[in-house]
Design a protein around this motif. Structure first.
Motif, mmCIF file in Angstrom:
data_model
loop_
_atom_site.group_PDB
_atom_site.id
_atom_site.type_symbol
_atom_site.label_atom_id
_atom_site.label_comp_id
_atom_site.label_asym_id
_atom_site.label_seq_id
_atom_site.Cartn_x
_atom_site.Cartn_y
_atom_site.Cartn_z
ATOM 1 N N GLY A 62 0.834 -1.199 0.000
ATOM 2 C CA GLY A 62 0.000 0.000 0.000
ATOM 3 C C GLY A 62 0.867 1.246 0.000
ATOM 4 O O GLY A 62 1.853 1.327 0.732
ATOM 5 N N ILE A 63 0.491 2.243 -0.824
ATOM 6 C CA ILE A 63 1.253 3.487 -0.946
ATOM 7 C C ILE A 63 0.301 4.664 -0.752
ATOM 8 O O ILE A 63 -0.760 4.726 -1.380
ATOM 9 C CB ILE A 63 1.938 3.592 -2.328
ATOM 10 C CG1 ILE A 63 2.851 2.384 -2.573
ATOM 11 C CG2 ILE A 63 2.734 4.884 -2.434
ATOM 12 C CD1 ILE A 63 3.411 2.346 -3.978
ATOM 13 N N ASN A 64 0.697 5.603 0.109
ATOM 14 C CA ASN A 64 -0.052 6.837 0.293
ATOM 15 C C ASN A 64 0.458 7.851 -0.728
ATOM 16 O O ASN A 64 1.516 8.467 -0.542
ATOM 17 C CB ASN A 64 0.123 7.364 1.718
ATOM 18 C CG ASN A 64 -0.431 6.394 2.748
ATOM 19 O OD1 ASN A 64 -1.411 5.701 2.497
ATOM 20 N ND2 ASN A 64 0.201 6.345 3.916
ATOM 21 N N LEU A 65 -0.274 8.015 -1.833
ATOM 22 C CA LEU A 65 0.184 8.881 -2.914
ATOM 23 C C LEU A 65 0.057 10.353 -2.556
ATOM 24 O O LEU A 65 0.883 11.182 -2.979
ATOM 25 C CB LEU A 65 -0.624 8.586 -4.180
ATOM 26 C CG LEU A 65 -0.527 7.147 -4.717
ATOM 27 C CD1 LEU A 65 -1.463 6.973 -5.907
ATOM 28 C CD2 LEU A 65 0.906 6.813 -5.102
ATOM 29 N N ALA A 66 -0.960 10.683 -1.858
ATOM 30 C CA ALA A 66 -1.203 12.069 -1.431
ATOM 31 C C ALA A 66 -2.167 12.017 -0.260
ATOM 32 O O ALA A 66 -2.638 10.949 0.131
ATOM 33 C CB ALA A 66 -1.767 12.895 -2.585
ATOM 34 N N LYS A 67 -2.468 13.172 0.300
ATOM 35 C CA LYS A 67 -3.379 13.196 1.427
ATOM 36 C C LYS A 67 -4.742 12.662 1.005
ATOM 37 O O LYS A 67 -5.379 13.177 0.100
ATOM 38 C CB LYS A 67 -3.518 14.614 1.972
ATOM 39 C CG LYS A 67 -4.372 14.680 3.236
ATOM 40 C CD LYS A 67 -4.436 16.092 3.792
ATOM 41 C CE LYS A 67 -5.284 16.131 5.058
ATOM 42 N NZ LYS A 67 -5.362 17.508 5.620
ATOM 43 N N GLY A 68 -5.156 11.586 1.638
ATOM 44 C CA GLY A 68 -6.440 10.978 1.338
ATOM 45 C C GLY A 68 -6.432 10.039 0.149
ATOM 46 O O GLY A 68 -7.437 9.381 -0.126
ATOM 47 N N LEU A 69 -5.323 9.942 -0.590
ATOM 48 C CA LEU A 69 -5.248 9.113 -1.793
ATOM 49 C C LEU A 69 -4.303 7.929 -1.539
ATOM 50 O O LEU A 69 -3.114 8.118 -1.280
ATOM 51 C CB LEU A 69 -4.759 9.937 -2.978
ATOM 52 C CG LEU A 69 -4.680 9.200 -4.325
ATOM 53 C CD1 LEU A 69 -6.062 8.716 -4.765
ATOM 54 C CD2 LEU A 69 -4.053 10.094 -5.393
#
Length: 881
Positions: free
Chosen positions: A191-198
């Motif tokens: 899992g990768i947090n691409l941006a805030k909330g994404l």
């Protein structure tokens, strides 16, 4: 469903259980209606493990298990016989000479003399001369090992998480000499947090399986064909005997039993190498808006490529094969062998788009009403493409190398593909008023390439509601509130479907060879352009209650959750007889309406919770019954049954799985419910008596008396199923768990026993019976059970009580890392036993098995040479850093 997307091309037993975090089961249409036209049978949801933020975790697991087939009913063959013998107790044939085997063919010189209906034939002679006793079940059902190794690495940070695992599982066959199944898995969950909330998540499962178990055989798939051969052989057969050339024989002649075949011959002259590559890949993109709305996109692709290389070696130098015209093959019509390749390809895709809007009127809009709203809109697309390609080279040399270009003839046996697409959308709205009440409603509408004429969508409504009476103001401090801390009522209604197969609505042409060219013709079974979806409807009503405990450490948490459900299915698909004027035999149609009702309840409790010891318990109880409500056109449909040779009838008002057959009399003055007259006329009663085993027999012939009419054997469903589960923990390093299952009132039709009665080889034949003052193991009675009224007919004698209590699982684990304060997260040894003890009156190998469903979905309770469950002992070492 694996991590939210459907896995349609890979079987469950291909997954690595070490990578699974949890499994959730959705039962019935009320809960599964969100899955629309593919949800009526329920849904299994599997979630794989994710990494967690923090330190890196490394876990290793190694286990070894010993598996052995159960035989709780002590199924065995008679160790005595009633064949004609000479003065030396040698079994003789019609010539008067002792039976011998031809050393070249291993065929017996002649048949045995066995007058099994002669009232003087007593099964009391030992196998101690020219024929010796062999326990075929013990000879071929052996203990086998399963080993499993697993390594996983997981971790995470604020930017994402990961979990990687690899495992290998190898299981040997419990049928002697019949290969193994070896499976290797790799699982990646990143899992990768691409941006805030994404967030983006990728989950990959790669599976490679090699199976050398004898899956392919001309008569049947799987081990059952080998099992059938030994269960129906007379016990003097020596399957390990080799002929003068060092080969096994396939068929020893009728003396050994007309249904007998030698598994050793099959294993000598036949090999199969079954290899599968499975890819299960999914992507999940989720964006949570700053407020209110969440968008979730999932795409999954599941691909399987399976190749089976099957060889039936040239058997022309086997004297038995030549003498008996007996051989193993798949397509070959002689004993010259073949090389056949079976190729299966399957690609399944699933795309789901889901938008959820959540509003809290009190928090978000500063309103006084404590109302929460959840709105869901979803789109679901699925595409399934399958292909099968079989090629075969028939007639191969005796000696290697064996290649396809050496075959006498080479042909394409099957070239087949299907493509199936379905898609639909879901709309659902939910409101909750605090924690007091909630209500939701919605529908799912589906389109499909398999739907009938017009391709109209099918819409499946759903709804549910709850009311928590304990949330009302008066509850707190009331007398009932001091006993029942929490009490919720719930109800749900939903509809879901089962789609026809991809081309069930297309009339098809079959192929055959005419002379030297191919030809097409209309087969006896045809499809139906007007075929509709099976629609299942369910209403579910239940309650959840939490009770006040005793105080202190005992019974700190007690919950009770009973549920009643009622389901109905309209337009059940079945192949029925067509009108003779159509010129075909059968047609697929929406033939039935069915209904089921059931009760289930769960009681859980924290029995004891102390500083060093915890004890939790759970009791699960269930009961259900299904019946046929209506048959299209009011006709009765005859279905082939595994029970006996007689078919049975599906008709309105009958239970599904209901068996009808002949019943043994237990009383001389029994009255027929059809005629109102005694089965045995008073003038004839002196000719009969009740034997010492409780059955009415003819005194002169010693054969039993069956009713002339067929009647119901009773409710085929168990009165209830229960499970008792307990787990204990001591000082966080010692764990102990135990599960006991109880099934009461179930029945099995013991077809295995009936077929063994046919040839006089079941151990029951040695049981003495007193008839007319004479005591002996009278063959006439046992053969009469099989043959009276109808040979191999369905008889209540073989319809047995299969109730059982079983020690399903017991496990003890010691974590040495916690015991000795070792700087490891885990160093645990777990010892497990499964199916260690069973209490039952069933005389077959296992009261829990049923082969009926492989014959027909309507035939629920038949044991027809079926493989039993395993008794397993396992040791597992878990190491974590």
């Amino acid at each position: 469903m694996v991590d939210g997307v459907q896995m349609a091309g890979t079987s469950l037993n291909s997954l690595d259980l070490n990578s699974v975090e949890r499994v959730e089961v959705v039962q019935g249409a009320a809960a599964a209606s969100i899955f629309g036209a593919q949800g009526a049978n329920g849904v299994i949801q599997i979630f794989t493990k994710k990494g967690k933020e923090g330190k890196l975790n490394i876990d290793f697991s190694s286990s070894v298990a010993s598996n052995q087939f159960l035989n709780v009913g002590n199924l065995r063959k008679a160790n005595l016989h009633g064949f004609a013998t000479n003065a030396n107790n040698e079994v003789i044939g019609g010539s008067g000479n002792p039976l011998v085997q031809d050393p070249a063919t291993l065929v017996y010189s002649e048949n045995v003399i066995f007058n099994n209906i002669d009232p003087t034939t007593n099964i009391n002679k030992p196998y101690d001369r020219n024929l010796q006793y062999h326990d075929h079940i013990k000879e071929f059902f052996t203990s086998a090992q399963t080993t499993n190794y697993s390594l996983s690495i997981s971790g995470g940070s604020k930017n994402g998480d990961f979990s990687l695992s690899a495992s290998n599982n190898k299981q040997e066959s419990n049928f002697r000499g019949d290969g193994y199944n070896d499976r290797t898995n790799f699982t990646s969950n990143v899992g990768i947090n691409l941006a805030k909330g994404l967030k983006l998540r990728s989950i990959t499962q790669l599976v490679y399986t090699k199976n050398t178990v004898d899956l392919y055989n001309k008569q049947d798939f799987g081990l059952n064909n080998l099992v059938f051969g030994i269960f129906n052989a007379r016990p003097f057969v020596d399957y390990n005997l080799l002929d003068t050339k060092g080969n096994h024989a396939y068929y020893y002649g009728d003396a050994s039993g007309v249904n007998q075949t030698n598994p050793n011959y099959t294993l000598q002259y036949q090999d199969s190498d079954d290899r599968k590559v499975d890819i299960v890949q999914s992507f999940n993109l989720n964006y949570a808006f700053p407020k209110y709305v969440d968008v979730d996109l999932k795409y999954g692709i599941n691909h399987q490529n399976r190749s089976v290389e099957y060889i039936a070696y040239n058997q022309s130098d086997n004297d038995n094969s030549n003498d008996q015209a007996a051989f193993v093959s798949w397509y070959a019509g002689d004993n010259l062998g073949e090389m056949t390749n079976f190729t299966f390809k399957n690609t399944f895709q699933n795309f789901l788009a889901n938008t959820t809007a959540k509003f809290d009127f009190k928090e978000d809009f500063k309103m006084s009403l404590p109302i929460k709203s959840v709105t869901q809109i979803a789109f679901d697309y699925r595409k399934d493409v399958r292909g099968e390609y079989f090629t075969s080279g028939v007639g191969i040399p005796l000696d290697p190398p064996l290649t396809a270009n050496q075959a006498t003839t080479y042909s394409i046996r099957r070239d087949f593909s299907t493509e199936f697409v379905t898609y639909g959308y879901l709309i659902s709205q939910r409101f909750e008023y605090g924690d007091i009440a909630g209500l939701s409603a919605g529908f799912r509408s589906d389109y499909s390439s398999a739907f009938g004429e017009g391709s109209k969508p099918f819409t499946f409504p759903r709804g549910d509601a709850f009311f928590r009476v304990s949330g009302l103001n008066f509850w707190d401090g009331s007398s009932i509130g001091n006993v029942i801390l929490d009490w919720k009522f719930r109800a749900a209604y939903g509809e879901a479907g089962i789609q026809p197969q991809p081309y069930d609505r297309f009339p098809t042409l079959s192929t055959r060879t005419l002379g030297s060219t191919g030809s097409l013709y209309f087969g006896p079974g045809q499809s139906n352009p007007a075929l509709d979806v099976e629609v299942s409807k369910e209403i579910e009503i239940g309650t959840d209650m939490t009770f006040q405990g005793l105080g202190g450490n005992w019974l700190t948490n007690i919950t009770f959750s009973p549920t009643y459900w009622k389901r109905s299915t309209d337009n059940a698909i079945f192949r029925i007889d067509a009108a003779p004027s159509t010129g075909i035999g059968t047609i697929l149609d929406n033939a039935f309406s069915l209904s089921s009702t059931g009760l289930q309840a769960a009681l859980t409790a924290s029995v004891y919770s102390g500083s060093n010891i915890t004890w939790n318990t759970a009791i699960n109880w269930s009961q259900q019954s299904s019946q046929i409500d209506e048959v299209k056109g009011g006709a009765e449909v005859v279905v082939v049954s595994s029970a006996g040779s007689s078919n049975y009838v599906l008709k309105a008002g009958d239970k599904i799985g209901q068996l009808y057959g002949f019943k043994l009399l237990r009383s001389l003055d029994a009255i027929s419910p059809l005629t109102g007259q005694p089965y045995i006329a008073p003038a004839d009663r002196p000719l009969y008596e009740v034997a010492s085993n409780g059955y009415v027999v003819n005194i002169a012939s010693k054969q039993p008396f069956f009713t002339p009419e067929r009647s119901s054997f009773g409710n085929p469903y168990p009165k209830f199923n229960m499970s008792f589960i307990n787990d204990f923990t001591y000082k966080n390093f010692l764990t102990f768990g135990i599960q006991v299952d109880w099934v009461q009132g179930s029945h099995l039709y013991n077809q295995t026993k009936e077929w063994m009665y046919r040839d006089g080889i079941h151990s029951d034949y040695t049981r003495p019976i007193t008839i007319n003052g004479e005591t002996g193991a009278w063959s006439a009675f046992y053969r009469g059970v099989y043959a009276q009224r109808q040979a191999n007919g369905t008889k209540d004698y073989f319809y047995e009580d299969a109730s059982f209590v079983r020690l399903r699982n017991v496990a003890i684990g010691i974590d040495f890392a916690k015991l000795f304060d070792i700087k490891m997260s885990r160093l645990q040894l777990v010892l497990t036993g499964r199916n260690l003890w069973t209490k039952t009156d069933y005389t077959g190998m296992d009261p829990e098995i049923s082969s009926g469903t492989t014959n027909s979905a309507w035939d629920r309770g038949t044991d027809h040479n079926t493989l039993p469950n395993f008794k397993t002992y396992q040791a597992t070492l878990n190491i974590g850093f």
